[in-house]
Design an enzyme around this catalytic site. Sequence first.
Site, PDB file in Angstrom:
ATOM      1  N   GLY A  90       5.995   1.963   2.922  1.00 19.50           N
ATOM      2  CA  GLY A  90       7.628   2.097   3.006  1.00 19.50           C
ATOM      3  C   GLY A  90       8.407   1.608   1.589  1.00 19.50           C
ATOM      4  O   GLY A  90       9.534   1.373   1.762  1.00 19.50           O
ATOM      5  N   LYS A  91       7.839   1.431   0.644  1.00 16.22           N
ATOM      6  CA  LYS A  91       8.438   0.795  -0.544  1.00 16.22           C
ATOM      7  C   LYS A  91       9.690   1.648  -1.064  1.00 16.22           C
ATOM      8  O   LYS A  91      10.879   0.867  -1.301  1.00 16.22           O
ATOM      9  CB  LYS A  91       7.265   0.525  -1.789  1.00 16.22           C
ATOM     10  CG  LYS A  91       6.350  -0.277  -1.607  1.00 16.22           C
ATOM     11  CD  LYS A  91       5.088  -0.478  -2.685  1.00 16.22           C
ATOM     12  CE  LYS A  91       4.677   0.922  -2.955  1.00 16.22           C
ATOM     13  NZ  LYS A  91       3.714   1.628  -1.725  1.00 16.22           N
ATOM     14  N   LEU A  95       0.745  -1.350   0.082  1.00 20.55           N
ATOM     15  CA  LEU A  95      -0.026   0.140  -0.147  1.00 20.55           C
ATOM     16  C   LEU A  95       0.832   1.262  -0.009  1.00 20.55           C
ATOM     17  O   LEU A  95       2.054   1.250   0.441  1.00 20.55           O
ATOM     18  CB  LEU A  95      -0.906   0.034   1.313  1.00 20.55           C
ATOM     19  CG  LEU A  95      -2.055  -0.976   1.342  1.00 20.55           C
ATOM     20  CD1 LEU A  95      -2.627  -1.079   2.948  1.00 20.55           C
ATOM     21  CD2 LEU A  95      -3.216  -0.784   0.154  1.00 20.55           C
ATOM     22  N   SER A 118       1.647  -1.599  -7.583  1.00 23.29           N
ATOM     23  CA  SER A 118       1.324  -2.664  -8.312  1.00 23.29           C
ATOM     24  C   SER A 118       0.290  -3.595  -7.729  1.00 23.29           C
ATOM     25  O   SER A 118       0.705  -4.585  -7.314  1.00 23.29           O
ATOM     26  CB  SER A 118       2.397  -3.343  -8.726  1.00 23.29           C
ATOM     27  OG  SER A 118       3.427  -3.622  -7.639  1.00 23.29           O
ATOM     28  N   GLY A 131       2.246   4.279   1.592  1.00 24.40           N
ATOM     29  CA  GLY A 131       2.690   4.526   2.603  1.00 24.40           C
ATOM     30  C   GLY A 131       3.299   3.350   3.609  1.00 24.40           C
ATOM     31  O   GLY A 131       3.789   3.437   4.842  1.00 24.40           O
TER      32      GLY A 131
END
Length: 197
Positions: free
Chosen positions: A37-38, A33, A106, A35
Amino acid sequence: MEKNIIWHRPTITKLDRYKKNGYRSSVLWFTGLSGSGKSTLANAVDYELFQRGINSYVLDGDNIRHGLNSDLGFSKEDRNENIRRIGEVAKLFVDSGQIVATAFISPFLQDRELVRKMFPAGEFIEIYLHCPIDICENRDPKGLYKKARKGEIPEFTGISSPYEVPGKPEVVISTNKLTIEQSVMKIISYLEERKIL
């Protein structure tokens, strides 16, 4: 496909690059999602790889939409095309002998599976950043959840558009429980165990 276009075999193969570099190239596909942290984690892993002398790069969702995918919106069709293009770009990076990290929501299983099929077994590493939506929403680093709740952003993942959780990701990181350093080392350990590093 245009029948007059013929694939040109490169002189230097991916195997040649493996032997020269001393590590295997691959794509680290960060999904989760907004937020979760990706981008933060992808860049932290990139920094760790850089410190180890490994050629790596981060393809970030927002950055890609400033250039390559600036013509795409957020409809389901445009999201599909966004991910398809990123898969193709990631494939070029992997062919060049680099480890490429992609930081994209994605949200759809079908899109991620489409990209997975672009790579030989073991080269596509799906990293699911698990984080409850309420925590992502509290973080809200870009203020997107607030806008989505007000109806200012249509088709926002997790609010008005679904996020399909990966069935069997290679790595799961609970970013609400692990520090960035712990998360990085979990990914590095996976790469070492699989003899990528």
